[in-house]
Design a protein around this motif. Structure first.
Motif, PDB file in Angstrom:
ATOM      1  N   ILE A  60       0.856  -1.186   0.000  1.00 57.46           N
ATOM      2  CA  ILE A  60       0.000   0.000   0.000  1.00 57.46           C
ATOM      3  C   ILE A  60       0.893   1.239   0.000  1.00 57.46           C
ATOM      4  O   ILE A  60       1.815   1.355   0.803  1.00 57.46           O
ATOM      5  N   THR A  61       0.638   2.154  -0.915  1.00 52.85           N
ATOM      6  CA  THR A  61       1.387   3.404  -0.990  1.00 52.85           C
ATOM      7  C   THR A  61       0.412   4.580  -1.041  1.00 52.85           C
ATOM      8  O   THR A  61      -0.801   4.392  -1.192  1.00 52.85           O
ATOM      9  N   ILE A  95      18.365  18.353   1.947  1.00 53.58           N
ATOM     10  CA  ILE A  95      17.952  18.353   0.544  1.00 53.58           C
ATOM     11  C   ILE A  95      17.799  16.913   0.073  1.00 53.58           C
ATOM     12  O   ILE A  95      18.682  16.078   0.283  1.00 53.58           O
ATOM     13  N   ASP A  96      16.680  16.637  -0.561  1.00 53.55           N
ATOM     14  CA  ASP A  96      16.298  15.294  -1.002  1.00 53.55           C
ATOM     15  C   ASP A  96      16.315  15.272  -2.531  1.00 53.55           C
ATOM     16  O   ASP A  96      15.688  16.111  -3.176  1.00 53.55           O
ATOM     17  N   VAL A 147      27.023   3.206   6.083  1.00 53.66           N
ATOM     18  CA  VAL A 147      26.187   3.368   7.277  1.00 53.66           C
ATOM     19  C   VAL A 147      24.946   2.495   7.146  1.00 53.66           C
ATOM     20  O   VAL A 147      24.355   2.409   6.076  1.00 53.66           O
ATOM     21  N   GLU A 148      24.576   1.845   8.239  1.00 53.47           N
ATOM     22  CA  GLU A 148      23.318   1.114   8.284  1.00 53.47           C
ATOM     23  C   GLU A 148      22.161   2.091   8.493  1.00 53.47           C
ATOM     24  O   GLU A 148      22.320   3.126   9.141  1.00 53.47           O
ATOM     25  N   LYS A 149      21.004   1.743   7.965  1.00 55.70           N
ATOM     26  CA  LYS A 149      19.851   2.638   8.110  1.00 55.70           C
ATOM     27  C   LYS A 149      19.532   2.936   9.573  1.00 55.70           C
ATOM     28  O   LYS A 149      19.184   4.067   9.927  1.00 55.70           O
ATOM     29  N   LEU A 150      19.677   1.911  10.421  1.00 53.24           N
ATOM     30  CA  LEU A 150      19.360   2.097  11.839  1.00 53.24           C
ATOM     31  C   LEU A 150      20.285   3.113  12.512  1.00 53.24           C
ATOM     32  O   LEU A 150      19.912   3.738  13.509  1.00 53.24           O
ATOM     33  N   ASP A 151      21.475   3.280  11.963  1.00 52.34           N
ATOM     34  CA  ASP A 151      22.459   4.183  12.566  1.00 52.34           C
ATOM     35  C   ASP A 151      22.505   5.540  11.876  1.00 52.34           C
ATOM     36  O   ASP A 151      23.343   6.387  12.230  1.00 52.34           O
ATOM     37  N   VAL A 158      12.134   6.672   2.275  1.00 55.81           N
ATOM     38  CA  VAL A 158      11.492   6.325   3.549  1.00 55.81           C
ATOM     39  C   VAL A 158      12.306   6.876   4.709  1.00 55.81           C
ATOM     40  O   VAL A 158      11.763   7.434   5.677  1.00 55.81           O
ATOM     41  N   GLU A 159      13.638   6.730   4.636  1.00 51.17           N
ATOM     42  CA  GLU A 159      14.512   7.237   5.694  1.00 51.17           C
ATOM     43  C   GLU A 159      14.454   8.768   5.757  1.00 51.17           C
ATOM     44  O   GLU A 159      14.501   9.353   6.830  1.00 51.17           O
ATOM     45  N   ILE A 160      14.358   9.395   4.594  1.00 49.47           N
ATOM     46  CA  ILE A 160      14.269  10.859   4.556  1.00 49.47           C
ATOM     47  C   ILE A 160      13.003  11.324   5.255  1.00 49.47           C
ATOM     48  O   ILE A 160      13.026  12.292   6.033  1.00 49.47           O
TER      49      ILE A 160
END
Length: 453
Positions: free
Chosen positions: A41-42, A321-322, A414-418, A441-443
Motif C-alpha cells: 500500500i502506498t 535536501i532530497d 552506514v546502516e539505516k538504523l544508525d 522512507v529514511e528521509i
C-alpha cells in the motif's frame, strides 16, 4: 481512443507505481473499468482507491472480478518490474487475455492525441513536469503522465483536456520506441541500463532510433548532443539563454528563439541542469504553438518536482535536501547546484546506490562524483529488480573513493538504523540524501523527527 474503444476493462499489475498509477487514473476518468494489484500500500495506491479503483495486495487471480477476464473486452497492463512467473500474470496469459507492458499502453494513447515526448537519461521527469505546468497554465487542453509528483499539484497526472499528451519517453527496456511523438525533446544521452543494452554503442543507437521517429516533425535536443534537430542550450543553439543572472538563488534570463526574444524569464529551481531543462520545456511548448508570454508567466510559478532538489528542512541549524539522483551525471548536477547555493559551507551526502549492475558499470564515475562532497556515507545497494552481483558492494565503492588523489574527510558505509546518529555526529548543516531506492522512507523519518524536535 479508437485503438482502445473495444476495451472496457483494464487490469494493472503493479498499479501503485509512479508510471502505472497515472495511466490508471486517466483510463478511470475516461469511463473505463480499472482495477489492479500491487505488492504494498502506498500513497498513490490509496489515492487510486479513493477515486473508485479496486486494488488488492495479494497475488490471487480468484479475487479479480470476472469483467477483467473477458478475452474480447479486457486488457492487462504490467510493469517490467513484475517477474514473468508472477501468478496473476501467468493465469491471465493462460486464459488468453491480452497482456501488454506499460510502454505499449502509452504508445496506444499517444496515437489518440498530439504527443509531446521528453526523452533523456537525466532530466526527463523535471523537463516533462515543467512542460506540463507550462501548458496547463497556458490554457492548453492537455493530459500529462509524469514520472514524479508535481509539487503543489501533488500529483503525477495532470489533465485539462485531451488535445495534447505530455509524456516521459523512457529509454529503459527501449520503451520509448512504442510512442508516436509529434514533438520531442532529448535532454541527455549518458549511458545507462547497460544490463539491458549490453554496451554504450547499442544504448546510443536506440536514442538515434528514437530520433528517427521524429523525421519530418520537430525534434529539440540539448546543445551538447550529436543528434539532428533544433539545438537548445545555455551556450549555443536555436533556443538559447541570454543575459543570464542569478538573484537570490533564482535565474533571470532572456530566451532567444528562432522567431523572437522572450525577455525577462524567471526560474526559481537551483542548478544549471534545471535551467537547461526549463529552456528545453519552453522550446517544446513554443514549437507546439503555445503563447510565449503565457509560458513566461507560467515558468515563474513552476513549483518543482518532489525528490528533485527538494528542501525537506531549511533552517539555520540544518538544511536537508532530497534528490532522486542515482547516476554519476545526476550527482554531479546536484553538486553543482548545492555549491552554487552554499559555496562556503561543508556538505554531507548520504547516497544509496541503485542496482548492482549500475554500480558495477559506473563504479569509477560514482567514486569521482561523490568525492566532490566533504563527507560521504553510503547505504547498502538497493537491488530493485536484480539479484546481488558477487563482489559489487557499497564497501567496494568506498574503497575506490579512498584510492583517489583527492578524497572527502569522511568516507563510510552506514546502516539505516544508525543513520540519524551518524548525521548528528557529522555536525554538518548542509545534508544531501540521494538515491532512487527506498532512501525516501529514511528521509521521511528524519524529516518528521527533526521538524517535530
Amino acid at each position: 481512443m479508437k485503438e482502445l474503444e473495444h476495451i472496457s476493462h483494464f487490469y494493472f499489475i503493479g498499479i501503485g507505481g509512479i508510471g502505472m498509477s497515472a495511466l490508471a487514473r486517466y483510463l478511470n476518468e475516461q469511463g473505463k473499468k480499472v482495477a489492479g494489484y500491487d505488492r504494498i500500500i502506498t500513497k498513490l495506491s490509496v489515492k487510486l482507491e479513493e477515486e473508485g479503483i479496486d486494488i488488492h495486495y495479494t497475488d490471487d487471480f480468484d479475487k479479480i472480478p470476472d469483467g477483467f477476464k473477458e478475452i474480447r473486452t479486457a486488457q492487462v497492463v504490467y510493469t517490467p518490474a513484475v517477474p514473468l512467473d508472477f501468478g496473476e500474470l501467468v493465469r491471465f496469459r493462460e486464459s488468453g487475455i491480452t497482456t501488454i507492458k506499460r510502454a505499449q499502453l502509452l504508445g496506444q494513447i499517444s496515437r489518440t492525441m498530439t504527443c509531446l515526448a521528453i526523452a533523456g537519461t537525466h532530466g526527463k521527469t523535471t523537463t516533462s513536469a515543467i512542460l506540463a505546468h507550462l501548458l496547463y497554465k497556458s490554457d492548453v487542453k492537455m493530459t500529462a503522465f509524469l514520472g514524479g509528483i508535481l509539487e503543489q499539484y501533488n500529483t503525477n497526472y495532470l489533465c485539462s483536456g485531451t488535445d495534447v499528451m505530455v509524456v516521459e519517453a523512457d529509454e529503459f527496456d527501449r520503451s520509448f520506441m512504442q510512442l508516436d511523438p509529434d514533438i520531442a525533446g532529448i535532454t541527455a544521452m549518458d549511458a545507462d541500463h547497460l544490463d539491458i543494452y549490453g554496451d554504450v554503442a547499442n544504448f546510443e543507437k536506440t536514442f538515434h532510433d528514437f530520433a528517427r521517429l521524429l523525421e519530418g516533425k520537430a525534434l529539440l535536443v540539448n546543445e551538447k548532443l550529436d543528434l539532428n534537430g533544433l539545438k537548445v542550450g545555455l551556450e549555443s543553439g536555436d533556443y538559447l539563454t541570454q543575459n543570464e543572472v542569478i538573484v537570490n538563488g533564482a535565474y533571470h534570463f532572456d530566451l532567444k528563439t528562432p522567431k523572437e526574444i522572450v525577455k525577462d524569464c524567471f526560474l526559481k529551481l537551483p542548478g544549471r541542469h534545471n535551467l537547461s531543462n526549463a529552456v528545453l520545456a519552453m522550446a517544446v511548448a513554443l514549437e507546439y504553438g503555445a503563447n510565449a508570454e503565457k509560458l513566461k508567466l507560467a515558468l515563474a510559478s513552476f513549483p518543482g518536482v518532489e525528490r528533485r532538489f527538494t528542501y525537506r528542512i531549511d533552517t539555520e541549524k540544518r538544511v536537508l535536501i532530497d534528490d532522486y539522483a542515482h547516476h554519476p551525471t545526476e550527482i554531479n548536477a546536484v553538486y553543482q547546484a548545492v555549491t552554487e547555493m552554499y559555496p562556503d559551507e561543508k556538505k554531507l551526502v548520504i547516497f544509496q546506490p541503485h542496482l548492482f549492475s549500475r554500480t558495477r558499470d559506473f563504479m569509477d564515475d560514482f567514486a569521482q562524483a561523490l568525492s566532490q562532497f566533504d563527507k560521504v556515507a553510503l547505504l547498502d545497494i538497493y537491488p530493485a529488480r536484480e539479484l546481488p552481483i558477487e563482489g559489487i558492494s557499497s564497501e567496494l565503492l568506498c574503497k575506490n573513493m579512498n584510492a583517489l588523489e583527492n578524497t572527502p574527510e569522511i568516507i563510510t558505509v552506514v546502516e539505516k538504523l544508525d543513520l540519524e546518529e551518524f548525521i548528528e555526529e557529522m555536525d554538518t548543516r548542509i545534508i544531501l540524501m540521494l538515491g532512487a531506492g527506498d532512501i525516501g522512507v529514511e528521509i521521511q523519518k528524519l524529516t518528521q523527527k527533526w521538524i517535530n524536535a
